[in-house]
Write a protein that holds these residues in place. Structure first.
Motif, PDB file in Angstrom:
ATOM      1  N   UNK A   1      -9.278   3.962  -5.323  1.00 50.37           N
ATOM      2  CA  UNK A   1      -9.919   2.798  -5.020  1.00 50.37           C
ATOM      3  C   UNK A   1     -10.101   1.572  -6.229  1.00 50.37           C
TER       4      UNK A   1
ATOM      5  N   UNK B   1       4.331   7.456   1.545  1.00 48.48           N
ATOM      6  CA  UNK B   1       4.373   6.218   2.658  1.00 48.48           C
ATOM      7  C   UNK B   1       4.112   4.935   1.398  1.00 48.48           C
TER       8      UNK B   1
ATOM      9  N   UNK C   1       9.566  -2.694   5.932  1.00 51.11           N
ATOM     10  CA  UNK C   1       8.039  -2.752   5.830  1.00 51.11           C
ATOM     11  C   UNK C   1       7.917  -2.073   4.729  1.00 51.11           C
ATOM     12  N   UNK C   2       7.739  -0.437   6.076  1.00 47.47           N
ATOM     13  CA  UNK C   2       7.471   0.263   5.760  1.00 47.47           C
ATOM     14  C   UNK C   2       8.544   1.190   5.423  1.00 47.47           C
TER      15      UNK C   2
ATOM     16  N   UNK D   1       2.633  -5.388   3.138  1.00 50.03           N
ATOM     17  CA  UNK D   1       1.758  -6.156   3.604  1.00 50.03           C
ATOM     18  C   UNK D   1       2.352  -8.343   3.345  1.00 50.03           C
TER      19      UNK D   1
ATOM     20  N   UNK E   1      -3.596  -2.227  -7.978  1.00 47.90           N
ATOM     21  CA  UNK E   1      -4.932  -0.941  -8.118  1.00 47.90           C
ATOM     22  C   UNK E   1      -4.180   0.338  -7.694  1.00 47.90           C
ATOM     23  N   UNK E   2      -5.010   1.787  -7.171  1.00 49.60           N
ATOM     24  CA  UNK E   2      -4.494   2.902  -7.221  1.00 49.60           C
ATOM     25  C   UNK E   2      -5.224   2.879  -5.764  1.00 49.60           C
ATOM     26  N   UNK E   3      -4.019   2.905  -4.800  1.00 46.19           N
ATOM     27  CA  UNK E   3      -4.687   3.335  -3.679  1.00 46.19           C
ATOM     28  C   UNK E   3      -5.423   4.986  -2.975  1.00 46.19           C
ATOM     29  N   UNK E   4      -5.135   5.173  -4.804  1.00 44.85           N
ATOM     30  CA  UNK E   4      -5.826   6.812  -4.194  1.00 44.85           C
ATOM     31  C   UNK E   4      -7.262   7.191  -4.535  1.00 44.85           C
TER      32      UNK E   4
ATOM     33  N   UNK F   1       0.661  -1.198  -0.179  1.00 49.83           N
ATOM     34  CA  UNK F   1       0.117  -0.119  -0.053  1.00 49.83           C
ATOM     35  C   UNK F   1       1.076   1.521   0.188  1.00 49.83           C
ATOM     36  N   UNK F   2       0.638   2.246  -1.159  1.00 51.95           N
ATOM     37  CA  UNK F   2       1.846   3.447  -1.046  1.00 51.95           C
ATOM     38  C   UNK F   2       1.124   4.670  -1.603  1.00 51.95           C
ATOM     39  N   UNK F   3       0.995   5.550  -1.527  1.00 56.18           N
ATOM     40  CA  UNK F   3       0.574   6.806  -1.340  1.00 56.18           C
ATOM     41  C   UNK F   3       1.551   7.967  -1.455  1.00 56.18           C
TER      42      UNK F   3
ATOM     43  N   UNK G   1      -1.825  -6.369  -4.054  1.00 53.24           N
ATOM     44  CA  UNK G   1      -2.625  -7.976  -3.890  1.00 53.24           C
ATOM     45  C   UNK G   1      -1.930  -8.622  -4.410  1.00 53.24           C
TER      46      UNK G   1
ATOM     47  N   UNK H   1       3.788   0.976   2.450  1.00 52.76           N
ATOM     48  CA  UNK H   1       3.114  -0.546   3.172  1.00 52.76           C
ATOM     49  C   UNK H   1       3.459  -1.527   2.949  1.00 52.76           C
TER      50      UNK H   1
END
Lengths: 359, 359, 359
Positions: free
Chosen positions: B87, B355, B315-316, B359, B82-85, B32-34, B60, B357
């Motif tokens: 969804x 950031x 991890x982050x 997972x 996916x586009x975290x910004x 997850x990266x934004x 994922x 992250x």
């Protein structure tokens, strides 16, 4: 690999490996909810259907938290909405439509969160709806682009920001401030069109919860390619009080765009006894002003909702909901799932019975 | 919540069975990266946005391995971008766009893999990009269908095979050959149209890695419904050397289609000290020849990238990137996310802070 | 089940909670299957391709069961079909196309299930197909909307209910009735169009299984916006007998719409020795009557299927299938994956070799 696993919290399962070095976890959780519904729209007949997510929206969540030490943590949350009745994704393209965020948190200073998430005004309204803004009797029935009012005026039938916003940066107050809670949202408009889901949002929420009482005040301002003549304003105020087995709520929410206003007022109650919950809500939507040259003052509506929930366990429940919407003037609010083409000022009635399972 | 967790490998969690009979595992992992980004395009202004996957693509992964005994194993890998910004799925239809493969492997003879995956030339180029071919300063900025050159000429704006190919059968050399590594790809064109993502690919990669040095040579030839006048050729050569805390890289990649050529050259460096990484890259895109009767020789560009990464854990990480693209002639390469309509030969500048992250 | 879960069934992994408090489980399971296929269609040539799901459909399943005590349980099942060759979702919008259900079950009284699922006639047919209704030699080749017959007549090229139905409510008999099994399906048409996947279905299945023998009788009636002149009827009867290492099957299925009929007859055999299975099937599609004024009597076809499966483990297998379809009259049934444009009465031949991995 002697992995031993234990579930994280009720209704969720930590997909994890065991051992001393414990550093990470991914949780797959969600909700499966389906109901049989019948909706009658005055003058156009009735439709029976199988529906998804009337008690709690059917969804899949993939999330996790990493402890960074020193009270800091990194976390992510991906949440996908689905229609259990047909297997459809709620949004084919925007698959993780319910939430997609990454966060950095500190126990002392709070949380910075980036991505798609609820707007502060939705948070400050939906928590006071006994039906959780969904289903036959949810207050979502009065937060739609039909009939014409400030929401339609500001967004057309494109994605609106009455529930969630894309491209958002948020700050949340930390827990442990004696009941005080709050958040700030800045969502980038990115210079694009609202048809692409692009709206600039500035929002704020402050609340207090504790000792059986709660209060919340929230505001949000939205600006997009359709609001050239004036921003869309959204204000929500609500409170709750718990008296023994009875939880009472009241809330007020106003949508404004140029000369058009819509004010929603809601009172609600949940009475719990043993495995049963009885729910009641009463809503009023009050339209005022104009959209262009069309006066919308007369287009008001009321909704009465009743619900009975029988909890089979903490994770699963049988439920039945009833709702009746009375429109005035040109208002055409409806319980979802009925036949199309209701006339202005008519009545829409719906009931449903279903099963909700938390996983 | 006394969860005892152990992560199976960095950034992944094994979702596994308990007890003695445990024979299988499914792993859910991802990223997850934004980031907040600002891009200025000379002559047309600037845009601020929230973006996804600048340090590592948000995704994922669902994967697993079965030990078949005798050094043999079966495995699968499904990876969704996916586009975290917002969804959004990176590709709504091609949901598992990043990888979807099933494999049979033998410790002594290697791996046979079937499905969608990276082409050998991408593997042999992206590993030498300090920015991993993504984000404001990634070398992906110079591997696009705009401006016109061999990529556009061979694929139009349809899916191209500069990164991945559908319908591929691959063979990989086993580990344990003293640093030697290699793969062969044959992807079926299936007699279909490139608009349907159908391209026939023949590719090969050979490399050597060990003792702080690495070298890779790769080639791929693509043929589809648009390359009737000549196949698309893609060649990538790169190397790296690690000198204490400093990792230096250099790579060369050439795209050819008929009379059109694009040669990308990249030098890069990553300097690590404590929890910090400093990144630098310099790229040059050199266009040559013609597309139809249009001479493209003058349409070159350079890109300079700078990055600072602060690792909160394994991890982050917090990160910031800066990139500046200088176009010549009719070249219109840009840092992604800026306003549309840049003129030929102009400059595009972008920076971002975010950031990431795992997972 | 005292919630220490090993893998629940072959090829699945329980993502589960261990220990005393354990109350829930989510299982992520599925199938990854890819093959190389070649199909020749008489008169139009041949195509080589990589295909997905020839031995078992590539998919991801997310499911779980909650023990409610007293023999009762709540459960859910979400199943997503995917094309491993390209990473595409089988259905982009209807993502959980293979199944999306929530259930309440009682050991003594059976199961009530709501959501998208198989129709009873499919269940009562596909279990007797040695190739499981998929792949080059599956009986699905004769259950298509092409050529014209009752299926095309009742559904056009829209989603049909020969395999699954949306918006279904089902009841299943409990286990432990001495081999008796059965189900009832009612799917809501919801007053919508078949183009939206809306069809009203009434279906029923009764069967008996035990002692090496099985028998099943099923029927389903479908009604939608295209069947105004008469409902679509679907009847399936089948049986199996196991004689040592040999499993023999026979089945009959009839599709009817107005004056058009299609009768499929199938005989099959699976012979197992050691790690190997040999499969054989013979199918005949018999068209009769008319679609509008077009007589379809002559448009029959036969299919012969052969397969060899080598089981690497209980979860993984190498396989090869061969199929030959002989059309008569205007029939244009084909092995999937060949070149388009076969003429009526021609022959279609296909073979494939692949790897199937259960996770």
């Amino acid at each position: 690999m002697n992995k031993i696993l234990k579930h994280a919290a009720l209704g969720t399962v930590a997909l994890a490996a065991c051992g001393a070095q414990a550093q990470s976890s991914v949780t797959v959780a969600g909700m499966a909810d389906a109901a049989v519904r019948s909706v009658s729209n005055q003058g156009v007949g009735s439709v029976k259907s199988l529906v998804s997510g009337s008690n709690s929206t059917s969804r899949i969540i993939i999330r996790g938290v990493e402890d960074l030490g020193g009270g800091m943590s990194a976390s992510f949350w991906l949440e996908h909405g689905l229609a259990l009745d047909t297997g459809a994704a709620a949004q084919a393209t925007q698959f993780w439509d319910r939430r997609s965020t990454v966060s950095l948190s500190g126990k002392s200073w709070g949380e910075v969160r980036a991505g798609r998430d609820f707007v502060p005004t939705y948070v400050g309204w939906s928590r006071f709806d006994p039906f959780g803004h969904i289903g036959a009797a949810g207050s979502n029935n009065f937060a739609t682009a039909t009939p014409n009012g400030p929401i339609r005026s500001a967004f057309g039938t494109n994605p609106n920001t009455t529930v969630r916003a894309n491209n958002a940066l948020q700050y949340f107050l930390p827990a442990g401030l004696g009941g005080l809670e709050g958040s700030l949202m800045l969502a980038a408009g990115e210079g694009g069109a609202v048809a692409s889901g692009l709206t600039k949002v500035t929002g704020l929420r402050l609340g207090w919860a504790g000792g059986g009482y709660g209060l919340s005040v929230a505001t949000a301002t939205s600006e997009n390619s359709l609001t050239t003549a004036g921003k869309f304003k959204d204000t929500a105020i609500g409170g709750n009080a718990t008296l023994g087995s009875l939880r009472l709520t009241a809330a007020w929410r106003k949508f404004e765009q140029n000369a058009a206003e819509q004010t929603n007022v809601m009172v609600g109650a949940i009475y719990s006894m043993g495995q049963s919950d009885i729910k009641f809500s009463y809503l009023k939507a009050n339209m005022a002003g104009r959209v262009g040259t069309t006066v919308i003052d007369a287009n008001d509506a009321t909704q009465m909702g009743l619900g009975y929930i029988y909890n089979l366990s903490k994770r699963s429940a049988l439920y039945t909901h009833y709702a009746r919407i009375s429109n005035k003037g040109a208002a055409t609010f409806v319980v979802p799932g009925g036949p199309a083409g209701i006339g202005g000022g008519k009545t829409s009635t719906g009931y449903e019975a279903g099963l909700r399972h938390t996983f």
